[in-house]
Design a protein around this motif. Structure first.
Motif, PDB file in Angstrom:
ATOM      1  N   ALA A   1     -10.168 -57.517  66.774  1.00  0.00           N
ATOM      2  CA  ALA A   1     -11.234 -57.277  65.802  1.00  0.00           C
ATOM      3  C   ALA A   1     -11.627 -55.813  65.723  1.00  0.00           C
ATOM      4  N   THR A   2     -11.422 -55.041  66.818  1.00  0.00           N
ATOM      5  CA  THR A   2     -11.804 -53.635  66.816  1.00  0.00           C
ATOM      6  C   THR A   2     -10.610 -52.796  67.266  1.00  0.00           C
ATOM      7  N   LEU A   3      -9.779 -52.396  66.331  1.00  0.00           N
ATOM      8  CA  LEU A   3      -8.511 -51.755  66.656  1.00  0.00           C
ATOM      9  C   LEU A   3      -8.543 -50.240  66.611  1.00  0.00           C
ATOM     10  N   ASN A   4      -7.636 -49.665  67.358  1.00  0.00           N
ATOM     11  CA  ASN A   4      -7.341 -48.242  67.317  1.00  0.00           C
ATOM     12  C   ASN A   4      -5.857 -48.135  66.986  1.00  0.00           C
ATOM     13  N   ASP A   5      -5.483 -47.245  66.099  1.00  0.00           N
ATOM     14  CA  ASP A   5      -4.112 -47.204  65.598  1.00  0.00           C
ATOM     15  C   ASP A   5      -3.138 -46.382  66.433  1.00  0.00           C
ATOM     16  N   GLU A   6      -3.547 -45.875  67.564  1.00  0.00           N
ATOM     17  CA  GLU A   6      -2.722 -44.921  68.287  1.00  0.00           C
ATOM     18  C   GLU A   6      -1.443 -45.488  68.912  1.00  0.00           C
ATOM     19  N   LYS A   7      -1.600 -46.353  69.907  1.00  0.00           N
ATOM     20  CA  LYS A   7      -0.423 -46.792  70.661  1.00  0.00           C
ATOM     21  C   LYS A   7       0.316 -47.974  70.063  1.00  0.00           C
ATOM     22  N   ARG A   8      -0.385 -48.845  69.424  1.00  0.00           N
ATOM     23  CA  ARG A   8       0.215 -50.037  68.818  1.00  0.00           C
ATOM     24  C   ARG A   8       0.974 -50.876  69.841  1.00  0.00           C
ATOM     25  N   ILE A   9       0.329 -51.170  70.936  1.00  0.00           N
ATOM     26  CA  ILE A   9       0.912 -52.013  71.978  1.00  0.00           C
ATOM     27  C   ILE A   9       0.005 -53.222  72.182  1.00  0.00           C
ATOM     28  N   VAL A  10       0.616 -54.403  72.201  1.00  0.00           N
ATOM     29  CA  VAL A  10      -0.137 -55.625  72.458  1.00  0.00           C
ATOM     30  C   VAL A  10       0.397 -56.271  73.732  1.00  0.00           C
TER      31      VAL A  10
ATOM     32  N   PRO B   1      -2.612 -67.677  85.631  1.00  0.00           N
ATOM     33  CA  PRO B   1      -2.100 -68.401  86.805  1.00  0.00           C
ATOM     34  C   PRO B   1      -0.808 -67.777  87.326  1.00  0.00           C
ATOM     35  N   VAL B   2      -0.556 -67.923  88.611  1.00  0.00           N
ATOM     36  CA  VAL B   2       0.702 -67.462  89.196  1.00  0.00           C
ATOM     37  C   VAL B   2       1.853 -68.150  88.465  1.00  0.00           C
ATOM     38  N   GLY B   3       2.879 -67.380  88.145  1.00  0.00           N
ATOM     39  CA  GLY B   3       4.027 -67.931  87.436  1.00  0.00           C
ATOM     40  C   GLY B   3       3.995 -67.699  85.943  1.00  0.00           C
ATOM     41  N   THR B   4       2.909 -67.108  85.435  1.00  0.00           N
ATOM     42  CA  THR B   4       2.809 -66.823  84.000  1.00  0.00           C
ATOM     43  C   THR B   4       3.730 -65.666  83.615  1.00  0.00           C
ATOM     44  N   TRP B   5       4.418 -65.822  82.504  1.00  0.00           N
ATOM     45  CA  TRP B   5       5.249 -64.744  81.965  1.00  0.00           C
ATOM     46  C   TRP B   5       4.382 -63.915  81.013  1.00  0.00           C
ATOM     47  N   VAL B   6       4.235 -62.631  81.309  1.00  0.00           N
ATOM     48  CA  VAL B   6       3.424 -61.714  80.503  1.00  0.00           C
ATOM     49  C   VAL B   6       4.333 -60.663  79.879  1.00  0.00           C
ATOM     50  N   ALA B   7       4.020 -60.268  78.657  1.00  0.00           N
ATOM     51  CA  ALA B   7       4.831 -59.243  77.984  1.00  0.00           C
ATOM     52  C   ALA B   7       3.949 -58.256  77.235  1.00  0.00           C
ATOM     53  N   CYS B   8       4.452 -57.028  77.120  1.00  0.00           N
ATOM     54  CA  CYS B   8       3.842 -56.002  76.275  1.00  0.00           C
ATOM     55  C   CYS B   8       4.808 -55.700  75.144  1.00  0.00           C
ATOM     56  N   MET B   9       4.298 -55.647  73.918  1.00  0.00           N
ATOM     57  CA  MET B   9       5.133 -55.358  72.758  1.00  0.00           C
ATOM     58  C   MET B   9       4.663 -54.104  72.042  1.00  0.00           C
ATOM     59  N   LYS B  10       5.614 -53.300  71.642  1.00  0.00           N
ATOM     60  CA  LYS B  10       5.346 -52.104  70.844  1.00  0.00           C
ATOM     61  C   LYS B  10       5.555 -52.474  69.381  1.00  0.00           C
ATOM     62  N   ILE B  11       4.531 -52.258  68.559  1.00  0.00           N
ATOM     63  CA  ILE B  11       4.594 -52.627  67.145  1.00  0.00           C
ATOM     64  C   ILE B  11       4.765 -51.371  66.294  1.00  0.00           C
ATOM     65  N   GLU B  12       5.994 -51.064  65.931  1.00  0.00           N
ATOM     66  CA  GLU B  12       6.273 -49.898  65.086  1.00  0.00           C
ATOM     67  C   GLU B  12       6.443 -50.280  63.624  1.00  0.00           C
ATOM     68  N   ASN B  13       6.506 -51.549  63.362  1.00  0.00           N
ATOM     69  CA  ASN B  13       6.614 -52.038  61.992  1.00  0.00           C
ATOM     70  C   ASN B  13       5.253 -51.933  61.305  1.00  0.00           C
ATOM     71  N   GLU B  14       5.155 -51.090  60.300  1.00  0.00           N
ATOM     72  CA  GLU B  14       3.870 -50.814  59.643  1.00  0.00           C
ATOM     73  C   GLU B  14       3.271 -52.057  59.004  1.00  0.00           C
TER      74      GLU B  14
END
Length: 218
Positions: free
Chosen positions: A61-70, A151-164
């Motif tokens: 809801a409150t974004l900053n356009d710099e890094k574009r990482i989720v 929880p232990v065993g959760t798969w977590v990921a970071c994504m870079k969004i370069e698609n405008e």
């Protein structure tokens, strides 16, 4: 009194529901996750967060356009996911910790980190998984630094969004809120763990609530 009776009825119905485990068959040519999709309603009920230049987690809801990482959970172990079969019967399915760990390994081994879709409907370029891991300790995991308690065993990921288009029209607008997998799995019916699944679901709802409260305080 009526409310308690209704809760008991729902619980009995839940306990009778078929429980199916998703498993890997590594003898198949195609196995595991071949893409991660950005979706509005993640099956695991976990929204992701984005990282601004300051590194502080914030909701979309409150974004900053710099890094574009989720960042967010891709798969959570032992969490019941409601499905409907061809006959219209509802059932719950889940992934074990062991399966999730191997899925995450195969995702990287097979170089699927640049395979992404939008709403399970179309492939998109410029959306790349730049970091991925499986939670070993909920309290000291990197995700805990950003308000999560997975929880232990959760798969977590970071994504870079370069698609405008994806960034401006879907993430910034709140049209997508989390990750969902696309992959090939075998299934087997499971017994004796339905109550455990219900407990996990309650815990995950609390995780989301705690995360939102922490975000509001920042």
């Amino acid at each position: 009194m009526k409310k308690k009776d209704e809760e008991k009825r729902k619980k009995r119905k839940y306990d009778k529901m078929k429980l199916v485990e998703f498993v890997l068959n590594e003898n198949d040519a195609d196995v595991g996750v071949f893409a991660i999709s950005l979706v509005e309603d993640p099956a695991i009920e976990e929204n992701f967060m984005y990282f601004s230049r300051s590194g502080k987690p914030q909701k979309f809801a409150t974004l900053n356009d710099e890094k574009r990482i989720v960042m967010g959970a891709v798969m959570i172990p032992d969490m019941p996911i409601l499905r409907v079969d061809a006959e219209g019967e509802k059932y719950n399915c889940f992934f074990s910790k062991e399966t999730i760990r191997r899925v995450e390994e195969l995702y990287m081994i097979n170089s699927k980190h640049q395979s992404a879709t939008l709403g399970h409907e179309r492939a998109v370029n410029g959306v790349t998984t730049i970091e991925t891991w499986v939670v070993e300790d909920s309290k000291i995991d990197k995700s805990a630094l950003h308000g999560f308690n997975y929880p232990v065993g959760t798969w977590v990921a970071c994504m870079k969004i370069e698609n405008e288009d994806v960034w401006s029209n879907y993430i910034k607008e709140g049209e997508v809120k989390g990750f969902s997998i696309e992959g090939y799995f075998d299934t087997k019916e499971s017994e004796g763990i339905k109550m455990e699944k219900e407990d996990v679901l309650d815990k995950l709802r609390q995780i989301i609530k705690d995360s939102e409260n922490k975000t509001k305080k920042k």
